[in-house]
Design a protein around this motif. Structure first.
Motif, PDB file in Angstrom:
ATOM      1  N   ARG A 123      44.139  68.378  21.638  1.00 50.73           N
ATOM      2  CA  ARG A 123      44.495  68.613  20.232  1.00 50.73           C
ATOM      3  C   ARG A 123      45.774  67.867  19.867  1.00 50.73           C
ATOM      4  NH1 ARG A 123      44.726  73.604  20.477  1.00 50.73           N
ATOM      5  NH2 ARG A 123      46.913  74.160  20.181  1.00 50.73           N
ATOM      6  N   VAL A 124      46.760  67.903  20.758  1.00 49.71           N
ATOM      7  CA  VAL A 124      48.019  67.188  20.521  1.00 49.71           C
ATOM      8  C   VAL A 124      47.767  65.689  20.364  1.00 49.71           C
ATOM      9  CG1 VAL A 124      50.176  66.462  21.619  1.00 49.71           C
ATOM     10  CG2 VAL A 124      49.528  68.874  21.624  1.00 49.71           C
ATOM     11  N   LEU A 125      46.950  65.116  21.243  1.00 52.44           N
ATOM     12  CA  LEU A 125      46.693  63.672  21.197  1.00 52.44           C
ATOM     13  C   LEU A 125      45.873  63.283  19.975  1.00 52.44           C
ATOM     14  CD1 LEU A 125      45.983  62.959  24.972  1.00 52.44           C
ATOM     15  CD2 LEU A 125      48.053  62.470  23.681  1.00 52.44           C
ATOM     16  N   GLU A 126      44.917  64.122  19.587  1.00 43.68           N
ATOM     17  CA  GLU A 126      44.122  63.838  18.392  1.00 43.68           C
ATOM     18  C   GLU A 126      45.005  63.821  17.152  1.00 43.68           C
ATOM     19  OE1 GLU A 126      41.105  62.965  17.763  1.00 43.68           O
ATOM     20  OE2 GLU A 126      40.282  63.042  19.783  1.00 43.68           O
ATOM     21  N   ILE A 127      45.891  64.793  17.046  1.00 44.40           N
ATOM     22  CA  ILE A 127      46.782  64.872  15.885  1.00 44.40           C
ATOM     23  C   ILE A 127      47.779  63.715  15.898  1.00 44.40           C
ATOM     24  CG2 ILE A 127      48.673  66.224  14.885  1.00 44.40           C
ATOM     25  CD1 ILE A 127      47.042  68.728  15.643  1.00 44.40           C
ATOM     26  N   ARG A 153      56.952  66.817  14.537  1.00 45.57           N
ATOM     27  CA  ARG A 153      55.858  66.858  13.552  1.00 45.57           C
ATOM     28  C   ARG A 153      54.513  67.062  14.243  1.00 45.57           C
ATOM     29  NH1 ARG A 153      54.281  63.503   9.140  1.00 45.57           N
ATOM     30  NH2 ARG A 153      52.333  64.379   8.306  1.00 45.57           N
ATOM     31  N   VAL A 154      54.293  66.345  15.314  1.00 40.06           N
ATOM     32  CA  VAL A 154      53.040  66.486  16.055  1.00 40.06           C
ATOM     33  C   VAL A 154      52.903  67.909  16.585  1.00 40.06           C
ATOM     34  CG1 VAL A 154      51.756  65.746  18.107  1.00 40.06           C
ATOM     35  CG2 VAL A 154      52.932  64.049  16.686  1.00 40.06           C
ATOM     36  N   LYS A 160      57.545  72.128  20.772  1.00 42.35           N
ATOM     37  CA  LYS A 160      57.929  70.774  21.196  1.00 42.35           C
ATOM     38  C   LYS A 160      57.947  70.685  22.719  1.00 42.35           C
ATOM     39  CE  LYS A 160      61.786  67.519  20.654  1.00 42.35           C
ATOM     40  NZ  LYS A 160      63.125  67.330  20.027  1.00 42.35           N
ATOM     41  N   THR A 161      58.347  71.783  23.356  1.00 43.62           N
ATOM     42  CA  THR A 161      58.368  71.823  24.821  1.00 43.62           C
ATOM     43  C   THR A 161      56.978  71.628  25.396  1.00 43.62           C
ATOM     44  OG1 THR A 161      60.254  73.349  24.780  1.00 43.62           O
ATOM     45  CG2 THR A 161      58.997  73.209  26.830  1.00 43.62           C
ATOM     46  N   THR A 162      55.976  72.186  24.725  1.00 43.05           N
ATOM     47  CA  THR A 162      54.597  72.036  25.191  1.00 43.05           C
ATOM     48  C   THR A 162      54.163  70.579  25.136  1.00 43.05           C
ATOM     49  OG1 THR A 162      54.003  74.274  24.486  1.00 43.05           O
ATOM     50  CG2 THR A 162      52.194  72.707  24.768  1.00 43.05           C
ATOM     51  N   VAL A 163      54.518  69.880  24.066  1.00 45.96           N
ATOM     52  CA  VAL A 163      54.165  68.460  23.955  1.00 45.96           C
ATOM     53  C   VAL A 163      54.769  67.683  25.111  1.00 45.96           C
ATOM     54  CG1 VAL A 163      54.352  66.371  22.555  1.00 45.96           C
ATOM     55  CG2 VAL A 163      53.949  68.576  21.451  1.00 45.96           C
ATOM     56  N   SER A 168      57.825  60.921  26.341  1.00 46.95           N
ATOM     57  CA  SER A 168      58.519  60.404  25.172  1.00 46.95           C
ATOM     58  C   SER A 168      57.531  60.161  24.039  1.00 46.95           C
ATOM     59  CB  SER A 168      59.222  59.081  25.512  1.00 46.95           C
ATOM     60  OG  SER A 168      58.249  58.114  25.903  1.00 46.95           O
ATOM     61  N   LYS A 169      58.079  59.858  22.882  1.00 47.77           N
ATOM     62  CA  LYS A 169      57.242  59.515  21.733  1.00 47.77           C
ATOM     63  C   LYS A 169      56.463  58.237  22.018  1.00 47.77           C
ATOM     64  CE  LYS A 169      57.693  57.984  16.932  1.00 47.77           C
ATOM     65  NZ  LYS A 169      58.611  57.803  15.796  1.00 47.77           N
TER      66      LYS A 169
END
Length: 233
Positions: free
Chosen positions: A35-39, A56-57, A65-68, A74-75
């Protein structure tokens, strides 16, 4: 009065988790990562690299943000992985390399048309323009995009196919990597500059160029004995 702890959504401790529970946790993490990568892919495509933030993601994915940062460092890596996944799906859905055991001419013509379909894809063009616009500020972004692009995936597969054709004696190629770049260039260079500028290119011109590229490539690399024999068929 002691507080009762709700363990219904708690992740089991590593030592006490059963195999079934461990699989459930792993499955939830995979779903969250997807879901994170799709968004992230959608936001990068729509808004470009610069305006999109990890915060934002995370917010749109409804995670912290910690989960990402459990999935990426990194971004820049978030961008690279999301683009790579998109490229992988595109190659699987519409292979850039086709196989024809009878005649290489229609095989390379179809390959040229597949390349045209990829390079005229609106999402691919939009993402490419965004990367070009940001490349002076984020040179590592351009490198990441190049590594993860659908064209690069296709080029790798094309090299392997050319090596097989060389081993079978159907093409006379010294360097499959150079030959792959030449074919991709013949198909792309006639239209890509106009497409990146947002200018129109007639579909029949794109198709005609794909056919011409296949013909020119085979005249260079197909053994003379095979070219002569096919003229008499």
């Amino acid at each position: 009065m002691s507080k009762r702890r709700d363990k219904s959504n708690a992740i089991p401790e590593k030592d006490s988790a059963t195999p079934s529970q461990a699989m459930q946790v792993s499955g939830r993490l995979d779903q969250t990562r997807d879901r994170v990568l799709e968004i992230a892919s959608r936001l990068f495509l729509l808004e470009g690299y610069g305006p999109v933030t990890v915060e934002r993601v995370a917010r749109e994915a409804r995670v912290s943000k910690t989960t990402v940062y459990k999935f990426v460092r990194s971004k820049e890596q978030l961008f690279e992985i999301s683009v790579a996944l998109k490229a992988n799906r595109r190659v699987v859905d519409d292979p850039l390399v086709v196989h024809d055991d009878d005649d290489l001419q229609p095989a390379f013509e179809k390959l040229g048309r597949n390349i045209v379909a990829v390079m005229t894809d609106p999402e691919t063009l939009s993402l490419t323009r965004n990367v070009i616009a940001e490349s002076s500020r984020f040179p590592q972004l351009a490198e990441a995009f190049h590594r993860a692009s659908v064209t690069q995936f296709g080029r790798t597969r094309l090299i392997k196919w050319l090596e097989k054709l060389r081993a079978d004696g159907r093409l006379q190629i010294d360097d499959a990597s150079t030959a792959a770049s030449q074919f991709l260039g013949m198909v792309r260079d006639a239209a890509m500059p106009r497409l990146l500028l947002g200018l129109s290119v007639k579909p029949r011109d794109l198709d005609r160029n794909a056919v011409a590229a296949a013909d020119a490539f085979l005249k260079i690399y197909r053994p003379q004995c095979l070219q002569k024999s096919e003229k008499h068929v």
